[in-house]
Design an enzyme around this catalytic site. Structure first.
Site, short mmCIF file in Angstrom:
data_model
loop_
_atom_site.label_atom_id
_atom_site.label_comp_id
_atom_site.label_asym_id
_atom_site.label_seq_id
_atom_site.Cartn_x
_atom_site.Cartn_y
_atom_site.Cartn_z
CG HIS A 76 0.81 -10.00 9.61
ND1 HIS A 76 1.10 -8.67 9.85
CD2 HIS A 76 -0.47 -10.17 10.00
CE1 HIS A 76 0.03 -8.07 10.34
NE2 HIS A 76 -0.94 -8.96 10.44
CB SER A 77 0.18 -12.00 13.42
OG SER A 77 -0.51 -12.10 14.64
CG LEU A 78 2.01 -17.98 14.17
CD1 LEU A 78 2.75 -18.48 15.40
CD2 LEU A 78 0.93 -18.97 13.75
CB SER A 104 4.44 -7.70 9.54
OG SER A 104 3.22 -7.04 9.28
#
Length: 246
Positions: A76-78, A104
């Site tokens: 998720h993200s990073l 994500s």
């Protein structure tokens, strides 16, 4: 029967513990393996990293010996960028590609010039706290807790630089399916999410949910169900092949 391993990469500022609750909701054939990054959790004494590809290669080397069957990557993200880089790193180390990559809550690797603007250089404490406010996942009580912030902000600063200094590179595309999850009120635009389709020769899907950046917590059960449904196809196929061998 060999289980399918799900390697999960945390978002900026977080430790692998953010995925610990998932274990109780996954089917027996799916083995959850949260990936801890240097500088946090059980690896708190290790130096923080600001080079995405070097970190991905380090993590791939660490986890490759324990991969004895099919695996998937979720981030998720990073964590999504890092998961993608780990897929390439595993391939460079001679391992099989993941059966699926789940990306994500972030812009695709080739569409980050606006998304990460200004993050290549270290952010001040005030800038980092303002970013946390925009993500709407941290209470004002936590943001005002100086002791807690003194532990969190150095990690967050390094993680933002991981993303800000990342640059896409020309290389053979992945062959595995890429499944993208996004929040309808999140920073990443639809175009930036669809851009993930440029990372693979395989199939591609996008699932959008209500909520902002931390929709994966707001809709935890739905996120897990999406992952399970996609991976069930690969699990059944693997089980059938194993049955034919025996």
């Amino acid at each position: 029967m060999t289980k399918l391993t799900l390697l999960c990469l945390p978002y900026s500022g977080a430790s692998a513990m953010v995925y610990s609750r998932w274990r109780r909701q996954l089917p027996p054939w799916l083995h959850l393996q949260p990936v801890e990054l240097p500088g946090r959790g059980a690896r708190y004494d290790e130096p923080l990293q600001t080079d995405m590809r070097a970190l991905a290669l380090q993590l791939a080397r660490e986890h490759k010996p324990s991969l004895h069957g099919p695996y998937a990557l979720f981030g998720h993200s990073l964590g999504a960028l890092l998961a993608c880089e780990m897929a390439h790193a595993f391939r460079a180390l001679g391992a099989a590609e993941p059966v699926a990559l789940f990306a994500s809550g972030t812009a695709a690797p080739t569409m980050r010039s606006d998304y990460d603007r200004g993050f290549a250089e270290p952010q001040s404490d005030e800038q980092l706290i303002e970013q946390l406010r925009t993500f709407q996942g941290t209470s004002e009580d936590v943001l005002a807790n100086q002791e807690l912030m003194s532990l969190t902000l150095p990690i967050l600063r390094a993680d933002f630089m991981l993303c800000g200094r990342f640059r896409p590179m020309q290389r053979p595309l992945l062959k595995c399916p890429v499944h993208v999850l996004g929040g309808k009120e999140d920073k990443a635009t639809t175009e930036q999410l669809i851009g993930w389709s440029q990372e693979t020769l395989g199939s591609f899907s996008v699932d959008m949910m209500t909520g902002g950046h931390f929709f994966i917590h707001e809709h935890e059960a739905k996120v897990i169900r999406i992952i399970k449904n996609h991976l069930e196809v690969h699990h059944r196929r693997h089980a059938q092949l194993a049955a034919q061998v025996y």
